[in-house]
Write a protein that holds these residues in place. Structure first.
Motif: not given
Length: 269
Positions: A18-19, A25-29, A34-37
């Motif tokens: 899970f970690e 997820m944090n890296t992609l965001r 796309w994820d930032k948007k």
């Protein structure tokens, strides 16, 4: 050109796995355009789509697909939590602790001294606890946007949870027959006379509701049952289409007698 990110290693237990998802997820965001948007609103329809894909996989009994779809939904849950954390509304820890506290509170027969005899007692306690938590009606927990068939099932289950239910399934079947007669009276196919569509629609709704109620009494999920019939019809109809194509014909050019031959063939496959 920036160096690629280090790929976090696969986890060998639930916590580390899970970690790993949270780290990705944090890296992609932070780095993926796309994820930032994305916002909660833009993700909403995608989450609904993923839920239906999971439902399809469950009905097909495809465990590999179920695993994949659960991963997709898990990603969405993490995504929503990450977005909320950016505005300091809540984070994934709040979400997880929240559901844990809810489960503990709603299961006093496990985490306290309440005694239950069966599943019915558990459901009844669950609904009573929700009322104590501030719900004005036991039906408040039924989402307004649920498809009508599923909503009818949930409404009936909620009502049963507080003791509002038929005593015997024979009583429910009598209600089905009563609603069928009333619908037939509003939609007289024998005389083929004009009908009051609004009244007929209301009677048809009552008939469906009573059938769903009876299905509940004999432990049949009406949504699953109807979807399996949908899939069965699609399979047989597509067989009919393929046979027509082999003959170089269009279905609209075939007689019902001709189509029935292939339809009956499809039923044996």
């Amino acid at each position: 050109m920036p160096a690629p990110n280090t790929i976090p290693p696969a986890g060998n237990n639930p916590a580390s796995a899970f970690e790993r998802l949270l780290t990705i997820m944090n890296t992609l965001r932070e780095q993926c355009p796309w994820d930032k948007k994305q916002t909660m609103e833009t993700l909403r329809h995608l989450t609904i789509e993923e839920t239906y894909e999971l439902s399809d996989s469950i009905l097909e009994g495809n465990m590999d697909e179920i695993k994949k779809e659960l991963g997709d939904i898990m990603l969405h849950l993490v995504f929503y939590s990450r977005i909320a954390s950016e505005t300091n509304d809540f984070n994934i820890v709040d979400v997880l602790n929240g559901i844990c506290e809810k489960l503990i509170h709603r299961h006093p027969h496990i985490y306290s001294d309440v005694i239950v005899e069966n599943e019915t007692d558990v459901k009844r306690n669950w609904e009573q606890l929700k009322l104590k938590e501030g719900n004005k009606s036991v039906l408040e927990g039924v989402p307004l946007s649920l498809p009508a068939l599923i909503k009818a099932s949930r409404i009936q289950e909620k009502a049963r949870g507080v003791g509002f239910d038929w005593e015997e399934k024979s009583q429910v079947w009598e209600k089905v027959e009563e609603e069928l007669r009333e619908f037939r009276d509003e939609f007289n196919t024998i005389e083929n006379t004009a009908i009051d569509k609004e009244k007929a629609e209301a009677e048809f709704g009552d008939l469906l509701f009573s059938l769903i109620n009876y299905a509940r009494f004999i432990d049949i999920n009406p949504e699953d049952a109807l979807e399996k019939t949908n899939k069965k019809f699609i399979k047989r109809f597509q067989y009919l289409e393929s046979k027509a194509k082999e003959l170089g014909k269009s279905l609209k050019d075939m007689s019902l007698t001709e189509m029935d031959v292939f339809w009956n063939e499809a039923k044996s496959i």
